[in-house]
Design a protein around this motif. Structure first.
Motif, mmCIF file in Angstrom:
data_model
loop_
_atom_site.group_PDB
_atom_site.id
_atom_site.type_symbol
_atom_site.label_atom_id
_atom_site.label_comp_id
_atom_site.label_asym_id
_atom_site.label_seq_id
_atom_site.Cartn_x
_atom_site.Cartn_y
_atom_site.Cartn_z
ATOM 1 N N THR A 217 -12.657 53.992 18.766
ATOM 2 C CA THR A 217 -12.724 55.138 17.881
ATOM 3 C C THR A 217 -11.819 54.896 16.694
ATOM 4 O OG1 THR A 217 -13.117 56.578 19.762
ATOM 5 C CG2 THR A 217 -12.386 57.621 17.715
ATOM 6 N N PRO A 218 -12.314 55.078 15.478
ATOM 7 C CA PRO A 218 -11.495 54.811 14.292
ATOM 8 C C PRO A 218 -10.249 55.683 14.296
ATOM 9 C CG PRO A 218 -13.797 55.117 13.712
ATOM 10 C CD PRO A 218 -13.660 55.519 15.123
ATOM 11 N N PRO A 219 -9.113 55.145 13.860
ATOM 12 C CA PRO A 219 -7.911 55.974 13.750
ATOM 13 C C PRO A 219 -8.087 57.022 12.665
ATOM 14 C CG PRO A 219 -7.575 53.825 12.748
ATOM 15 C CD PRO A 219 -8.904 53.771 13.439
ATOM 16 N N GLN A 220 -7.189 57.979 12.654
ATOM 17 C CA GLN A 220 -7.289 59.060 11.675
ATOM 18 C C GLN A 220 -7.087 58.571 10.245
ATOM 19 O OE1 GLN A 220 -4.561 62.119 12.919
ATOM 20 N NE2 GLN A 220 -5.886 62.813 14.591
ATOM 21 N N THR A 221 -6.537 57.368 10.091
ATOM 22 C CA THR A 221 -6.305 56.816 8.755
ATOM 23 C C THR A 221 -7.442 55.939 8.278
ATOM 24 O OG1 THR A 221 -5.103 54.981 9.744
ATOM 25 C CG2 THR A 221 -3.802 56.886 9.024
ATOM 26 N N CYS A 222 -8.531 55.907 9.019
ATOM 27 C CA CYS A 222 -9.663 55.046 8.649
ATOM 28 C C CYS A 222 -10.931 55.888 8.524
ATOM 29 C CB CYS A 222 -9.860 53.957 9.703
ATOM 30 S SG CYS A 222 -10.879 52.575 9.160
ATOM 31 N N PHE A 223 -11.575 55.818 7.363
ATOM 32 C CA PHE A 223 -12.754 56.617 7.085
ATOM 33 C C PHE A 223 -13.863 55.722 6.554
ATOM 34 C CE2 PHE A 223 -8.905 59.076 6.415
ATOM 35 C CZ PHE A 223 -9.108 60.184 7.233
ATOM 36 N N CYS A 258 -9.381 52.786 4.479
ATOM 37 C CA CYS A 258 -8.978 52.471 5.843
ATOM 38 C C CYS A 258 -7.704 51.654 5.800
ATOM 39 C CB CYS A 258 -10.082 51.696 6.569
ATOM 40 S SG CYS A 258 -9.726 51.320 8.292
ATOM 41 N N ASN A 259 -6.630 52.187 6.387
ATOM 42 C CA ASN A 259 -5.352 51.485 6.393
ATOM 43 C C ASN A 259 -5.295 50.380 7.430
ATOM 44 O OD1 ASN A 259 -4.449 53.181 4.399
ATOM 45 N ND2 ASN A 259 -3.442 54.608 5.811
ATOM 46 N N ASP A 260 -6.339 50.308 8.248
ATOM 47 C CA ASP A 260 -6.324 49.353 9.343
ATOM 48 C C ASP A 260 -6.969 48.027 8.981
ATOM 49 O OD1 ASP A 260 -5.914 48.770 12.231
ATOM 50 O OD2 ASP A 260 -8.098 48.606 12.191
ATOM 51 N N SER A 718 -1.058 45.002 3.952
ATOM 52 C CA SER A 718 -1.913 44.550 2.856
ATOM 53 C C SER A 718 -3.133 45.438 2.682
ATOM 54 C CB SER A 718 -2.350 43.098 3.089
ATOM 55 O OG SER A 718 -3.011 42.992 4.324
ATOM 56 N N ALA A 719 -3.546 46.131 3.775
ATOM 57 C CA ALA A 719 -4.681 47.032 3.648
ATOM 58 C C ALA A 719 -4.357 48.247 2.798
ATOM 59 C CB ALA A 719 -5.149 47.482 5.035
ATOM 60 N N ASN A 720 -3.052 48.495 2.588
ATOM 61 C CA ASN A 720 -2.645 49.636 1.773
ATOM 62 C C ASN A 720 -2.466 49.266 0.309
ATOM 63 O OD1 ASN A 720 -2.497 51.427 3.987
ATOM 64 N ND2 ASN A 720 -0.525 50.529 4.584
ATOM 65 N N SER A 721 -2.577 47.988 -0.043
ATOM 66 C CA SER A 721 -2.401 47.567 -1.432
ATOM 67 C C SER A 721 -3.616 47.991 -2.257
ATOM 68 C CB SER A 721 -2.250 46.042 -1.499
ATOM 69 O OG SER A 721 -2.345 45.592 -2.839
ATOM 70 N N PRO A 722 -3.430 48.783 -3.314
ATOM 71 C CA PRO A 722 -4.573 49.232 -4.127
ATOM 72 C C PRO A 722 -5.368 48.073 -4.711
ATOM 73 C CG PRO A 722 -2.588 50.492 -4.653
ATOM 74 C CD PRO A 722 -2.161 49.356 -3.775
ATOM 75 N N LEU A 723 -4.660 47.025 -5.175
ATOM 76 C CA LEU A 723 -5.373 45.903 -5.778
ATOM 77 C C LEU A 723 -6.181 45.138 -4.734
ATOM 78 C CD1 LEU A 723 -2.774 44.496 -8.342
ATOM 79 C CD2 LEU A 723 -4.811 45.866 -8.783
ATOM 80 N N LEU A 724 -5.616 44.967 -3.553
ATOM 81 C CA LEU A 724 -6.353 44.254 -2.511
ATOM 82 C C LEU A 724 -7.550 45.070 -2.028
ATOM 83 C CD1 LEU A 724 -3.524 42.608 -0.386
ATOM 84 C CD2 LEU A 724 -4.932 41.598 -2.181
ATOM 85 N N GLN A 725 -7.420 46.377 -2.035
ATOM 86 C CA GLN A 725 -8.565 47.210 -1.682
ATOM 87 C C GLN A 725 -9.691 47.033 -2.692
ATOM 88 O OE1 GLN A 725 -7.197 51.235 -1.270
ATOM 89 N NE2 GLN A 725 -6.039 50.833 0.608
ATOM 90 N N LEU A 726 -9.328 46.959 -3.968
ATOM 91 C CA LEU A 726 -10.349 46.739 -4.996
ATOM 92 C C LEU A 726 -10.961 45.344 -4.872
ATOM 93 C CD1 LEU A 726 -8.635 48.401 -8.092
ATOM 94 C CD2 LEU A 726 -10.637 49.235 -6.858
#
Length: 1222
Positions: A217-223, A258-260, A718-726
């Motif tokens: 089940t996805p954590p609450q920080t992952c959508f 998703c922070n995960d 690293s999943a929280n880095s805005p640039l890496l998310q982009l």
């Protein structure tokens, strides 16, 4: 303010080695990381032989070779029988054996070749290895021609299964490629249960690591990810409209929430909505459905209505899925009606000759690959041009064979009552008039006639087309000359004219339709036109500056091909009509033809703005371009930027919608100002340039530090880095913007770090290679600060690992459009600019991507403008130079060995205990002479792998240069040249006849010159067209010298090559040995004066600057040194790139032919004298190193010069070449 601007089968060896292991089942098979990569779409089972069957005997030999198949053609050999003539061959090969099921297992079986009614007429034994997520095959040459190994990739393809035991369970995983957040790897993630596979290329031991995580089940920080399609404003009732003849693409913006994890699985599907959107199409293999962009090539989808759906799924949580759709209507483009070949506007003919028209053959249907002339009805009309209009009766035009008359506009055939006797129609059925012959003596001489054809579709009478041609009738016989555009997309038919974009060069070709073997003279002329509205006639006036601008604006004026540069249109904006006329003189009789153009009007009435006007590299700037209009439709908006020099502007971003967000690079060094322009382009490639307000863009150092820390962190931060998310979105536009912006900041930090290190006593020549055109460095007497050196190395290694991680994001991007190629190449240039921070893995990936972009550009070369090709080539050449510089830097001792490379080179490979014949296990390859100490072996290993990489990169760079040379050759005419002058590379490419090479001088940057001999012969004829490519790069290749004491670290690289139209080197000159002593080819190597440029005066006085007996068809490498005045201290003139150390290497002197005899360098007993004894040595010389001498294959005499380097006397040395350079 605005300005109107209009703008193969592949086989390569993978560079480096790949070792693949999984957590529970290590891949130790050496063939899994040491194979030949084959990317050949024509091997697909869906490709039918077109008459020229391919054969694998030219690729494989009797020696088995491990290969891996990739690309759109398929990744595996089919396991069921294939019909003959498939796979672009006669007898296609398929595998009849059992495939290996588990990882790291190998099976053997037979490949069958189908022929003569048998599915296995021939066979050969092969081996197959399961490497986890791909297969490799050990193949040999087939027994005969034409036999070939096929490839296949089913629509629902399940990769080889990986069996892993976790808590007593065995699971099979279905694998798909994505990009994950972990350190410096391209990730491959699986569906349920998830398997993450990280892939990286390294010299010996980089691994494919597989870890298993059960879906939960996805954590609450992952959508679920957010998804936006561009353009996206479409419905089933109001779809987007695209002509079948045009490429189109749908872009996406993915926001991972998703922070995960950042890993996603992407999939495009296309459904036919002619009735209901339920039928999913089986797509052509050339369409990539796992990129963030969906590119649909022209003529791919049939006419109809389609739903294009994009689905993005979180790889670790497959229940988190988002889908979005656009609706597209594929419509007809309309045909181009041509009475004569290529749609030539005007032809000449003798009145005693038959005149032939064949629109049923020569017309063009841009929606199809061929034109079906039997689907149309034809009607012909004629008028006497300049005197009368087309005859009509009661408002309807009178056909050429009509019986009605027009008293005001007589028939082209006078008052004869039976015109039909002079007309002969060709064709069958309803298309009886698909061709027309007008018999001799039907038309009067010294008159011009205009003929028109109207074509009506037999199935739909509302679909019509009209074509025109002018016929000038002469007293004497003439040949039919056809004229067309080299780049057909740059010449779009518009009634009586072709459309031309004002900043696009016009490249034309012509040929004689009949027999013109005795052609004596060919001459092109250009006319400017104006329309007489009352008579509907265009009046033409000869453009009177052709001679003045020959070989400046106009090229090939006396050849069958002619080019007019865009300067013609830009400098004459008031002229909208142009005629290009060619005159063939055959057997003393002239034949004229012409092609007429009208200027295509660019987009207008709009404006553009940027907001805000100040920000950082992390600021999202909004570009808005409302109210632009063009009757052809606006296709995209491209943003370009520059700091100090507008000629160096590069692409930043592009969008198909008028309002969009961009990340901007930093501004100039003084005020952080960045100048911006927007190119608004219509569907026919006509562009308006709009100058935006300049903006101030500062570097976001906090954001940069956070990015570096996120990448190097072993946690999930690293999943929280805005640039890496982009970056994880995989959007080529977004990835290009971020990589360019971030890399420019890295480069600025690196330059500041190098300057700081030099001020701390670290020799500049030991930590960096300065760019071309840079100012000479001053001598620094500060003692070396070890703490500063340690800090410099720490920062260099930190950014090296960061660049390697970022480089992974360049590998899976769409490169099917000119915009994508330009943007990706530009970001690669920035990412590879700091050559002291590129690991071997980074270099390998960059080299491969640069090569792929070169191939992608070549595939588009006949569809896009010269200006687009030129812009892309500029970036690709810089990329190639950067990676070659980086590969050779550590070998030349110009840059430090990076920690990642050192650790990978010395790490024990997984097969160390089993593969005793591997390079790694052979100490003789790594020892320093007789020194087999652990330290010497460790150092030798790194040098070995670096040298191995450098050789492979040199080969790859030559392939890149060959590809882009053949690409540019499509656009360049004789006498025309392309020049690239950047800090990374200087290159000129000129198209000339072989005869024109005689005594030719090639001018390079900083006053470097290359003079060719007066007497040149080759295996091609004197009139053959060749390309002359000259290059100057910051650092020469290391060479193959084995002594550790020999260096070439003071060198630039100068090369000169003579190439054919395909980019291959022309064979050396035949008469090499017969050259006289004065038949010199000489290379003038510039030195650096105090102002950074110029040739010292002593050079002009040197009698020995001619280097003879060299072939212009090969590459030369020279040491780039100073020639200094003897009265000046040597260190006052040392450039950063030629900074001598206190103990300099031993030089080798070479004696030339100009009066220097052996007795000048020997004593009375014939022994060589040391340089201190040579007081009467000639007045000028250049220092060459041992490996250069061995490569040049020349005689040399050794002179001890260890002490000479620190003396204030001048340096003199000249070379005698005794044989051809091979």
């Amino acid at each position: 303010m605005t300005k109107a601007v209009c703008s193969i089968s592949i086989i390569f060896v993978i560079i480096g080695q790949i070792s693949a292991t999984t957590t529970n089942s290590p891949i130790v098979s050496p063939q899994c990381y040491n194979y030949t990569l084959i990317n050949d779409p024509t091997r697909s089972i869906n490709v039918t032989s077109s008459g020229s069957s391919a054969c694998d005997t030219s690729i494989f030999s009797s020696t088995p070779m491990w290969v891996r198949f990739v690309g759109s053609g398929g990744s595996k050999i089919p396991t069921s029988a294939v019909a003959k003539y498939q796979c672009n061959t006669d007898a296609p090969g398929w595998y009849s054996g059992n495939m290996p099921i588990t990882v790291n297992t190998t099976t053997s079986g037979s490949v069958c070749f189908a022929w003569s009614g048998s599915s296995c007429y021939w066979n050969s034994t092969i081996s197959v290895t399961n490497c986890g997520w791909y297969y490799v095959y050990e193949l040999v040459a087939p027994s005969t021609c034409s036999l070939r190994y096929c490839t296949d990739e089913p629509t629902n393809w399940t990769e080889p299964t990986t069996e892993m035991s976790t808590e007593g369970e065995t699971t099979s995983t279905e694998i798909s490629t994505t990009v994950d957040k972990s350190t410096a790897y391209v990730q491959t993630t699986a569906n349920v249960p998830t398997t993450n596979v990280a892939t990286s290329v390294a010299p010996s031991n980089t691994q494919v690591q597989t870890t298993r995580s059960n879906p939960s089940t996805p954590p609450q920080t992952c959508f679920s990810p957010k998804l936006t399609l561009i353009p996206g404003s479409s419905t089933l009732a109001s779809p987007l409209q695209y002509r079948r003849s045009q490429d189109f693409y749908i872009m996406s913006i993915i926001e991972v929430n998703c922070n995960d994890s950042l890993s996603t699985i992407k999939k495009w599907t296309i459904k036919n909505c002619s009735s209901t959107c339920s039928y999913q199409l089986s797509l052509d293999q050339t369409i990539q459905t796992t990129f963030t962009e969906l590119h649909i090539p022209a003529r791919t989808l049939p006419f109809g209505l389609y739903q294009l759906q994009f689905t993005v799924t979180m790889a670790n949580y497959t229940n988190l899925t988002t889908s979005s759709s656009v609706y597209v209507q594929v419509t007809s483009s309309g045909i181009v009606a041509n009475l004569v070949q290529l749609g030539t506007s005007m032809i000449t003919i003798g009145y005693k000759q038959d005149l032939e028209f064949d629109p049923g053959t020569f017309s063009v249907d841009p929606d199809e690959y061929t034109f079906n002339g039997s689907s149309w009805k034809y009607e012909y009309f004629c008028r006497i041009y300049g005197l009368y209009m087309f005859p009509n009766a009661q408002g309807s035009l009178i056909p050429i064979d009509g019986n009605a008359t027009d008293p005001l506009n007589p028939s082209c055939f006078g008052n004869r009552t039976r015109n039909e006797t002079k007309l002969i129609y060709g064709g069958t059925g309803l298309s009886l008039k698909s061709s027309l012959t007008i018999r001799a003596n039907s038309l009067q001489s010294n008159r011009t006639y205009q003929f028109m054809v109207t074509m009506t579709n037999q199935q739909n009478a509302s679909i019509q087309a009209t074509g025109y041609v002018l016929v000038k009738v002469e007293d004497t016989s003439s040949q039919m000359i056809a004229i067309g555009c080299v780049i057909s997309t740059m010449c779009v038919s518009n009634m009586e004219f072709q459309l031309v974009n004002p900043t696009t060069q016009v490249a034309l070709f012509s040929f004689c339709v009949d027999n013109c073997q005795n052609t004596e003279i060919i001459t092109w002329n250009v006319y400017q036109g104006s329309v007489n509205i009352s008579s509907n006639v265009t009046q033409w006036v000869l453009f009177n500056q052709m001679s003045a601008y020959e070989n400046i604006w106009f090229f090939g004026r006396s050849t069958s091909n002619f080019t007019a540069a865009n300067n013609l249109f830009l400098n004459n904006p008031q002229i909208s009509l142009w005629r290009f006329e060619v005159n063939y003189t055959v057997a003393s009789e002239a034949s004229l033809s012409s092609l007429n153009f009208v200027i295509n009007q660019p987009p207008k009435n709009g404006s553009c703005s940027v907001s805000p006007h100040n920000g950082t590299t992390s600021t999202s700037f909004s570009i808005s371009c409302p109210n632009w209009f063009d009757e052809d439709g606006i296709i995209d908006y491209s943003v370009y930027g520059w700091t100090d020099d507008s000629t160096e502007e590069t692409m930043i971003a592009f969008s198909s919608i008028s309002t969009f967000q961009v990340l901007l690079p930093i501004g100039d060094d003084q005020t952080s100002t960045l100048h911006l322009t927007v190119h608004i382009r219509d569907s026919l490639d006509c562009v308006t340039e709009y100058n935006l307000s300049s903006v101030t863009v500062l570097s976001d150092l906090t954001g940069i530090n956070d990015l570096v820390n996120s990448i190097q962190s072993s946690s999930d931060n690293s999943a929280n880095s805005p640039l890496l998310q982009l970056l994880a979105s995989g959007n080529p536009n977004t990835v290009g913007q971020i990589l360019s912006s971030v890399s420019q900041q890295f480069n600025k930090i690196n330059n500041e770090s190098v300057n700081k290190a030099v001020l701390s006593g670290i020799p500049a020549a030991s930590i960096s290679v300065s760019p071309l055109g840079s100012e000479p460095s001053t001598t620094n007497s500060v003692p070396l600060n070890q703490t500063a050196l340690d800090e410099f190395n720490k920062q260099t290694n930190s950014y090296a690992s960061t660049r390697e991680y970022l480089m992974q994001y360049t590998t899976n991007l769409d490169a099917s459009t000119a915009n994508n190629i330009k943007l990706q190449a530009s970001s690669l240039v920035q990412l590879t600019q700091a050559t002291n921070q590129l690991t071997r893995t980074t270099i390998t990936i960059a080299s491969d991507r640069c090569y792929q972009l070169a191939l992608a550009l070549k595939s588009l070369a006949t569809q896009i403008s010269y200006e687009d090709v030129q812009a892309a080539v500029n970036q690709i050449v810089q990329c190639a130079s950067n990676i070659q510089n980086a590969a050779n830097g550590p070998l030349q001792q110009r840059t430090n060995v990076l920690d990642l490379d050192s650790s990978r080179a010395t790490q024990f490979p997984t097969d160390y205990d089993t593969d005793l014949e591997s390079d790694w296990a052979n100490p003789n390859l790594f020892s320093d002479g007789t020194d087999f100490s652990w330290e010497a072996i460790q150092k030798g290993r790194n040098t070995y792998y670096q040298n191995q990489l450098a050789n492979e990169i040199t080969e790859q760079v030559q392939k890149i240069l060959s590809v882009i040379t053949s690409t540019i050759n499509i656009h360049l005419n004789i006498g025309q040249n392309l020049q690239i002058n950047t800090p990374s590379a200087f290159m000129t490419l000129e198209t000339v006849s072989l005869r024109a090479l005689s005594s030719k001088q090639v001018q390079q940057v900083a006053n470097a010159k290359i003079n060719l001999p007066a007497n040149i012969q080759s295996n091609v004829t004197d009139n053959s067209t060749v390309s002359l490519r000259s290059m100057l790069e910051p650092l020469a290749s290391f060479g193959n010298a084995k002594t550790q004491t020999t260096n070439t670290n003071l060198s630039r690289s100068v090369s000169l090559s003579v190439l054919d139209q395909y980019g291959n080197k022309v064979s050396p000159i035949k008469n090499l040995q017969s050259l006289q002593t004065n038949d010199y080819e000489w290379i003038l190597i510039p030195s650096i004066e105090p102002d950074g440029y110029g040739i010292p005066s002593v050079f002009s006085d040197a009698p020995l600057h001619h280097f003879g007996h060299l072939s212009p068809g090969v590459m030369y490498r020279w040491i780039y040194v100073n020639l200094i005045d003897s009265s000046m201290p040597i260190y006052d003139y040392i450039h950063r790139d030629i900074e001598l150390k206190k103990t300099c290497p031993t030089y080798r002197t070479l004696v030339n032919e100009a009066g220097v005899t052996d007795d000048l360098i020997t004593d009375g007993d014939g022994e060589e004298m040391t340089i201190e004894d040579l007081e009467t040595f000639p007045i000028s010389y250049v220092c060459l190193y041992a490996e250069v001498i061995s490569k040049l294959n020349i005689e040399w005499r050794k002179i001890d010069s260890n002490n000479y380097c620190n003396r204030n006397s001048a340096m003199y040395l000249l070379a005698k070449w005794i044989r051809q350079l091979q």
